[in-house]
Design a protein around this motif. Sequence first.
Motif, PDB file in Angstrom:
ATOM      1  N   ILE A 105      40.518   7.969 -34.336  1.00 33.09           N
ATOM      2  CA  ILE A 105      41.951   8.175 -34.564  1.00 33.09           C
ATOM      3  C   ILE A 105      42.263   9.664 -34.684  1.00 33.09           C
ATOM      4  CG2 ILE A 105      43.846   7.780 -36.191  1.00 33.09           C
ATOM      5  CD1 ILE A 105      42.543   5.077 -36.834  1.00 33.09           C
ATOM      6  N   PHE A 106      41.390  10.414 -35.367  1.00 29.82           N
ATOM      7  CA  PHE A 106      41.579  11.859 -35.477  1.00 29.82           C
ATOM      8  C   PHE A 106      41.573  12.510 -34.095  1.00 29.82           C
ATOM      9  CE2 PHE A 106      39.689  16.089 -35.556  1.00 29.82           C
ATOM     10  CZ  PHE A 106      40.544  16.761 -36.422  1.00 29.82           C
ATOM     11  N   ALA A 135      44.776  11.862 -32.194  1.00 30.68           N
ATOM     12  CA  ALA A 135      45.880  12.672 -32.718  1.00 30.68           C
ATOM     13  C   ALA A 135      45.752  14.135 -32.297  1.00 30.68           C
ATOM     14  CB  ALA A 135      45.930  12.558 -34.238  1.00 30.68           C
ATOM     15  N   GLU A 136      44.518  14.632 -32.219  1.00 32.90           N
ATOM     16  CA  GLU A 136      44.309  16.045 -31.904  1.00 32.90           C
ATOM     17  C   GLU A 136      44.309  16.333 -30.405  1.00 32.90           C
ATOM     18  OE1 GLU A 136      43.861  18.821 -34.049  1.00 32.90           O
ATOM     19  OE2 GLU A 136      44.750  17.359 -35.431  1.00 32.90           O
ATOM     20  N   ASN A 159      44.483  13.621 -27.698  1.00 32.96           N
ATOM     21  CA  ASN A 159      45.206  12.649 -26.870  1.00 32.96           C
ATOM     22  C   ASN A 159      44.489  12.361 -25.547  1.00 32.96           C
ATOM     23  OD1 ASN A 159      47.340  10.844 -26.455  1.00 32.96           O
ATOM     24  ND2 ASN A 159      48.533  12.350 -25.307  1.00 32.96           N
ATOM     25  N   ARG A 176      41.922   6.689 -26.222  1.00 29.24           N
ATOM     26  CA  ARG A 176      42.965   5.687 -26.382  1.00 29.24           C
ATOM     27  C   ARG A 176      42.478   4.320 -25.881  1.00 29.24           C
ATOM     28  NH1 ARG A 176      47.941   7.995 -27.432  1.00 29.24           N
ATOM     29  NH2 ARG A 176      49.006   6.123 -26.684  1.00 29.24           N
ATOM     30  N   TYR A 204      47.008   4.603 -40.179  1.00 36.74           N
ATOM     31  CA  TYR A 204      46.337   5.853 -40.533  1.00 36.74           C
ATOM     32  C   TYR A 204      44.831   5.642 -40.662  1.00 36.74           C
ATOM     33  CZ  TYR A 204      50.461   8.720 -41.639  1.00 36.74           C
ATOM     34  OH  TYR A 204      51.606   9.457 -41.568  1.00 36.74           O
ATOM     35  N   SER A 206      45.553  11.454 -40.001  1.00 34.51           N
ATOM     36  CA  SER A 206      45.751  11.158 -38.579  1.00 34.51           C
ATOM     37  C   SER A 206      46.159   9.700 -38.413  1.00 34.51           C
ATOM     38  CB  SER A 206      44.468  11.430 -37.793  1.00 34.51           C
ATOM     39  OG  SER A 206      44.074  12.778 -37.926  1.00 34.51           O
ATOM     40  N   TYR A 207      46.959   9.419 -37.384  1.00 34.07           N
ATOM     41  CA  TYR A 207      47.437   8.057 -37.191  1.00 34.07           C
ATOM     42  C   TYR A 207      47.512   7.718 -35.713  1.00 34.07           C
ATOM     43  CZ  TYR A 207      51.918  10.483 -36.441  1.00 34.07           C
ATOM     44  OH  TYR A 207      52.900  11.319 -35.992  1.00 34.07           O
ATOM     45  N   PHE A 208      47.621   6.417 -35.450  1.00 37.25           N
ATOM     46  CA  PHE A 208      47.748   5.905 -34.080  1.00 37.25           C
ATOM     47  C   PHE A 208      48.862   4.858 -34.088  1.00 37.25           C
ATOM     48  CE2 PHE A 208      46.587   2.873 -30.683  1.00 37.25           C
ATOM     49  CZ  PHE A 208      46.555   3.743 -29.606  1.00 37.25           C
TER      50      PHE A 208
END
Length: 293
Positions: free
Chosen positions: A17-18, A21-22, A24, A29, A117, A122-124
Amino acid sequence: MQFFKPKSSIKDTNQLIFDIAEYNRDRDRKEICRRLSSLNLYSPVVSSKVEMKPGEKDTIPEGMIELPSVTLQSLKFVLFFINKNDRRLGERFIMVSVAEAFDMIEKTNDFQGLLFYNDQESYFGILRQDFNRIRRDFFPKDPEKFMVPPGHKIVMVVPVKQATIQALESGIYIVDFGQYCNSDKVFAEIDQLNESSKPVSILWIIQYDFIAYLESTGGISSFLAKLSKVISSNPHSRTMVLPKNAIFQASFRDSLIQLGAHIFSSGYNDSCFVEVHKPDGSITVGMGGKPFS
């Protein structure tokens, strides 16, 4: 014995997830979408019009419970976390699968998706318009229905809440540490079994909640040392099932592999092991999920 953390080729979900967020990256994904079908989500309860009993699974009618939400770019998302021990959950929270969260959101017009989170900041997020595509491309398909032939019996082993040692008719012992337990007592019973006769065949089930319990109590190293002692003296005790999202606990999983363990995921309906009893008295056995590689 000293255990070293090997470099893992598969990230744990917090790191994944981090990275999304950082950076992409498309591959990250896709990887988190592959994990969604076995991921549990947790959300604080803002208010509830029904009695909620801790630890019990229940179906709550629409509008009877309120969960927190966040707004991003004018879109409203239901808020979740992926870690049961996250302090942001507070004292009262619910657990749902991603599939259940999808269904819940689709029953209302108030939300445009869900967001979860990791254990940091960080979140998705997933838009509701993508729910059906994710179901189609990444969730397991319903298996074909089959008839059990007359005279046959199917025994399916699934994870349980309480620690158990179960002897199956095929002669295999299932050792499930449950969601949390005093593993010293379990290992003591295994030692007695191995001393009372020739070493027994053991299949271990190690669940996500138990791994989290070991981490929270600082018991990982001690647990691995005791497990190493058993499997080094008994070659028939190297098969282990990490059901559901436990398979993604990369550091712990790789430590087991370093000990010489053979790792499997769970299968449909969380099956870990299956016995098929035939009319002639013979028994065919098999794993519920696939081997990890």
